[in-house]
Write an enzyme that holds these catalytic residues in place. Sequence first.
Site, mmCIF file in Angstrom:
data_model
loop_
_atom_site.group_PDB
_atom_site.id
_atom_site.type_symbol
_atom_site.label_atom_id
_atom_site.label_comp_id
_atom_site.label_asym_id
_atom_site.label_seq_id
_atom_site.Cartn_x
_atom_site.Cartn_y
_atom_site.Cartn_z
ATOM 1 N N ARG A 269 -11.944 15.283 7.845
ATOM 2 C CA ARG A 269 -12.710 15.650 6.643
ATOM 3 C C ARG A 269 -14.170 15.947 6.993
ATOM 4 N NH1 ARG A 269 -11.308 10.383 3.321
ATOM 5 N NH2 ARG A 269 -9.451 10.062 4.578
ATOM 6 N N ARG B 255 -2.546 -2.118 -3.491
ATOM 7 C CA ARG B 255 -3.751 -1.323 -3.276
ATOM 8 C C ARG B 255 -3.679 -0.104 -4.193
ATOM 9 N NH1 ARG B 255 -5.019 3.185 0.959
ATOM 10 N NH2 ARG B 255 -7.255 3.315 0.680
ATOM 11 N N GLU C 95 -8.129 -5.514 5.222
ATOM 12 C CA GLU C 95 -7.969 -5.148 3.810
ATOM 13 C C GLU C 95 -6.804 -5.891 3.163
ATOM 14 O OE1 GLU C 95 -8.588 -0.968 5.345
ATOM 15 O OE2 GLU C 95 -9.133 -0.640 3.260
ATOM 16 N N LYS D 274 3.486 0.718 2.920
ATOM 17 C CA LYS D 274 3.029 -0.183 3.983
ATOM 18 C C LYS D 274 2.999 -1.576 3.369
ATOM 19 C CE LYS D 274 -0.991 -0.109 6.971
ATOM 20 N NZ LYS D 274 -2.343 0.440 7.051
ATOM 21 N N HIS E 129 -12.818 2.770 0.083
ATOM 22 C CA HIS E 129 -12.830 1.720 1.120
ATOM 23 C C HIS E 129 -13.484 0.428 0.608
ATOM 24 C CE1 HIS E 129 -12.937 4.922 4.591
ATOM 25 N NE2 HIS E 129 -11.695 4.597 4.280
ATOM 26 N N ASN F 140 0.874 -1.165 0.000
ATOM 27 C CA ASN F 140 0.000 0.000 0.000
ATOM 28 C C ASN F 140 0.917 1.222 0.000
ATOM 29 O OD1 ASN F 140 -1.789 2.043 0.520
ATOM 30 N ND2 ASN F 140 -2.698 1.096 2.340
#
Length: 396
Positions: A239, A89, A382, A15, A178, A8
């Site tokens: 956000r 990802r 994930e 990651k 997501h 990722n």
Amino acid sequence: MSLVLVLNSGSSSIKYQLLSPEADGPQATGLVERIGQGSGRIRHEGPGGPVVQELDIADHEAGMRLVLDTFAEHGPQLDASTLTAVGHRVVQGGDLFTGPVRIDDDVVAQIDELSPLAPLHNPANLSGIHAARTAFPDVPHVAVFDTSFHQTMPPAAYTYALDRQVAAEHRIRRYGAHGTSHRYVSRAVAEFLGRDVAELNTIVLHLGNGASASAVRGGECIDTSMGMTPLAGLVMGTRTGDIDPAVLLHLARTAGYDTQALDDLLNRRSGMLGLAGHTDMRDVHAAVEAGDEDARTALDVYHHRIRGYVGQYMAHLGRVDAIVFTAGIGENDEVVRAGALAGLEHYGIVVDPERNAGRKKAPTVISPDGAAVTVLVVPTNEELEIARQAVEVVAA
Ligand code: AMP
């Protein structure tokens, strides 16, 4: 047994996890941070426990080499010939990708073509893909998109009521995000309940630092709260979530905000940070307990927004079998789980205080026996979902 390196890549980070989808838990996890920022760092956790090294990391390729060196030195041994795939990802797949794909030069070009829709993320994902393809030229690389699970939404759900030509020219529509988590959780719920996913209608509430809701009918997403970008929908750590777009016009006209200032305000200075002064929900709760009125209001806004989406998705789904909480807040925060669903008893949605208490490390039902709607917590994963999809693509 298959073995997948899941990557990722962010603008200054990589990651990673090395895992076998058939086994419990990863063999190694790690994070390369502050790439290209002078004082880089890798944290690697393998069989020998965590190791940390600080050093200058020029770019993603140097970061990838550092990952390989760290595997070689601290284990487990990472031999390209034993890797089934490298799973990447990718944030924005637009309407070009409805599922995971094996990466070739054409796919790289398409991900690049979609960069205007995710200017911070897709170029960073591509840096990671490039570095990993250089490091593992003979291993299949698979892109798993955050958006693709939401590609089953009908036009009524993904279309903005905007001039059609403008929307088409600039690829403006709801894509969601997501998706890897929403897909994993909606399937894990069916498995946990011993039900066929094709029969189950589920509302998934992914509440982490970023937060999104989705309505899933028979395993397919029919609506989701994030929009063209991950700014829409629920209140998040920093956000706004949904906001009247005329607020932006107002700030531009009357207070001289330019695009950079608006971006910063909406993405980085709003949400729980803007309302309560804290991004972490634990700090918000501590402030509420200390009598902070702003924090109380922030939490009320947070709950109110989730409850509104639950109601909306009940209307779209018609029948709801399960409501599922996941991600950092969803898995750990009993106050939010109870607060978000408070007042929905008339719809058969009840949270049992004893079952709800505490953090959940495994799938847990938190509604009473016999309730019309089963409310659950299901930890998301994930990386496992990316690894599974990568293996499926390679096997196909
Ligand atoms: P995620 O983005 O899924 O990693 O979630 C991160 C967020 O989860 C943090 O910013 C916290 O707000 C929240 N979180 C993590 N642990 C807890 C906890 N024990 N109680 C409440 N919130 C938590």
